[in-house]
Design an enzyme around this catalytic site. Structure first.
Site, PDB file in Angstrom:
ATOM      1  CB  ALA A 110      -0.931   0.014   1.207  1.00 34.45           C
ATOM      2  CG  PHE A 111      -0.516   5.497  -0.145  1.00 34.07           C
ATOM      3  CD1 PHE A 111      -1.793   5.078   0.170  1.00 34.07           C
ATOM      4  CD2 PHE A 111      -0.017   6.631   0.481  1.00 34.07           C
ATOM      5  CE1 PHE A 111      -2.560   5.768   1.096  1.00 34.07           C
ATOM      6  CE2 PHE A 111      -0.788   7.337   1.400  1.00 34.07           C
ATOM      7  CZ  PHE A 111      -2.061   6.904   1.715  1.00 34.07           C
ATOM      8  CE  LYS A 112      -2.409   4.725   5.293  1.00 38.53           C
ATOM      9  NZ  LYS A 112      -3.395   4.406   4.258  1.00 38.53           N
ATOM     10  CG  ASP A 113       4.888  -0.237   2.309  1.00 39.65           C
ATOM     11  OD1 ASP A 113       4.962  -0.419   3.540  1.00 39.65           O
ATOM     12  OD2 ASP A 113       4.424  -1.075   1.518  1.00 39.65           O
ATOM     13  CG  MET A 116       5.706   3.424   8.105  1.00 35.93           C
ATOM     14  SD  MET A 116       4.916   4.708   9.119  1.00 35.93           S
ATOM     15  CE  MET A 116       3.205   4.238   9.053  1.00 35.93           C
TER      16      MET A 116
END
Ligand SMILES: *Cc1c(COP(=O)(O)O)cnc(C)c1O
Length: 461
Positions: A110-113, A116
């Site tokens: 997911a784009f959160k990576d 993060m």
């Protein structure tokens, strides 16, 4: 560069302090005191540059003296080395003038990576230098938690505790949180829903003695460093498609308003962006705000795009701050109404006009999302997750050239995708053994004292 609170309180902080504290003491969010701009020639000169070089150029003006150039470059390079695509955030074409920006090539799909993986390394470098450690506590509906655990696994300076609603995350999301075996990362299944997890985390941060003793830190989407890291891919996408000579619109599947606000940051920096389109599922408070000027809570219903099932969109406060001429007192008053007994507030005519000058919106109910997944697969060959399909649907409906942000890989939400398309998306080869890895599952009651005791027992801070 200094950072101020959207509620006008407290002293300005530098980048490192704003990053490590997350939320301002007055309850506000940190924003830069002013917007650094990138001249057109500088944007043009980035054509063909690697993702990491654009990341360095875009973020450099915001970090002040927190990291020297060589160290910052090395941290950026390390953050994206593990991505499954050489371009990090590649584009695909899905219509004559419509493109998909694939943000799901990181380790948890997911784009959160994107943010993060970088802030895990920024925390590590900053804390190691200071000789300090922190306890990261966060609540997740799935994607933030898996990205945080992946980013902090094995860290020598951080213990990471993620609270997720027991039985209410997808199996891939749960396994990504429960299979890392490093002793400093902990996924806790709370017997309650996402709101219960979020309320528990808020209570921990509001217990100031405990917060200080445990050295709590937040890496949820209100952390400024995360927003900043997300501004980068608006530049890489726009430049690949002709910026600064051509202005595009971006359609963004929106929950907490972090990702789309990063697009707003890119625009403030001088990237030519036509419109930022807020794409929502049936939890449509932001779509209604654009349409009617009323920012009004009506309750959240579960959907096939759970990462967007949010009512109080934290980062919207950052935009409101600009819409109200950076008046911290005005924002405090609005937020008190949203958090109190009232359902919300009406935007002032000036703020609403300013919002509509830069933002559009679209909303898709569950039947429409399911139909979109099937249609996009038939017409473009792309099998999209429900969140990404909502972005694509909004982009295709919008006139003019546009980019839809694909925020998660279809294989992260295989049941919803299969129900809509008849096809079960497979995990990328690099994580094909996810279903075989042993899990560590800790179930805890929805009880703040029990949760605190659990965390205190395992934290090294
Ligand atoms: C977090 C998330 C979103 C929403 O992003 P915000 O920054 O909260 O608006 C959309 N799609 C997916 C897959 C997500 O994980």
């Amino acid at each position: 560069m200094r950072y101020i609170s959207t509620r006008g309180g407290g002293a300005p902080l530098d980048f490192e302090a704003a990053m490590l504290s997350g939320l301002a003491r007055d309850g506000g969010l940190y924003v830069p005191e002013s917007w650094p701009t990138m001249p057109r020639e500088e944007i043009a000169a980035l054509a063909g540059a690697p993702y990491e070089e654009v990341a360095f150029r875009v973020m450099r003006p915001f970090i002040g003296g927190a990291f020297d150039d060589a160290e910052f470059r090395a941290l950026i390079d390390a953050a994206y080395a593990g991505f499954g695509h050489r371009l990090r955030a590649p584009l695909a074409q899905i219509g004559e003038e419509t493109f998909l920006l694939e943000l799901h090539h990181g380790p948890t799909l997911a784009f959160k990576d994107v943010a993060m993986q970088l802030i895990g390394r920024l925390f590590e470098a900053a804390l190691a230098r200071k000789g300090e450690r922190v306890t990261i506590v966060g609540a997740t509906s799935g994607d933030t938690g898996s990205a945080a655990i992946e980013a902090f696994r094995g860290s020598a300076v951080a213990d990471c505790f993620i609270l997720y609603p027991h039985g209410r995350v997808s199996e891939v999301q749960r396994r990504q949180m429960t299979t890392p075996s490093e002793p400093n990362v902990h996924a806790i299944a709370v017997e309650g829903d996402f709101d219960a997890c979020q309320a528990a985390v808020k209570a921990m941060f509001n217990d100031h003695d405990w917060r200080d003793r445990m050295r709590l830190a937040a890496v949820n989407s209100i952390n400024w460093a995360r927003v900043l890291a997300q501004a980068v891919y608006y530049f890489t996408a726009a430049i690949a498609l002709g910026a600064p000579g051509r202005a595009l619109s971006f359609a963004v599947p929106t929950g907490n308003f972090g990702d789309i606000y990063a697009g707003y940051v890119a625009k403030r920096m001088g990237l030519p962006v036509d419109r930022l389109i807020i794409a929502t599922n049936r939890n449509d408070i932001l779509h209604r705000t654009v349409e009617t000027g009323l920012h009004e809570k009506r309750g959240v219903a579960p959907t096939s795009s759970p990462s967007m099932d949010i009512e109080v969109s934290s980062n919207f406060e950052r935009l409101l701050f600009d819409l109200y001429g950076r008046d911290g007192a005005a924002i405090s008053a609005l937020m008190a109404r949203l958090g109190g007994n009232e359902a919300g507030f009406a935007l002032s005519p000036g703020a609403l006009a300013a919002l509509r000058a830069e933002f559009g919106s679209a909303r898709f109910d569950e039947a429409e999302v399911s139909a979109l997944i099937g249609r996009l697969h038939r017409e473009t060959g792309q099998l999209l997750c429900p969140h990404s399909a909502i972005g694509a649907g909004a982009a295709l409906a919008y006139p003019g050239p546009s980019v839809a942000l694909a925020t998660a890989h279809a294989a992260k939400f295989p049941d919803a995708v299969e129900a809509a398309s008849g096809l079960r998306p497979a995990l990328p080869p690099r994580m094909a053994d996810l279903y075989e890895r042993p899990e560590r599952i800790t179930v805890a009651p929805n009880d703040i004292d029990a949760l605190k005791a659990l965390i205190e027992g395992k934290s090294r801070a």
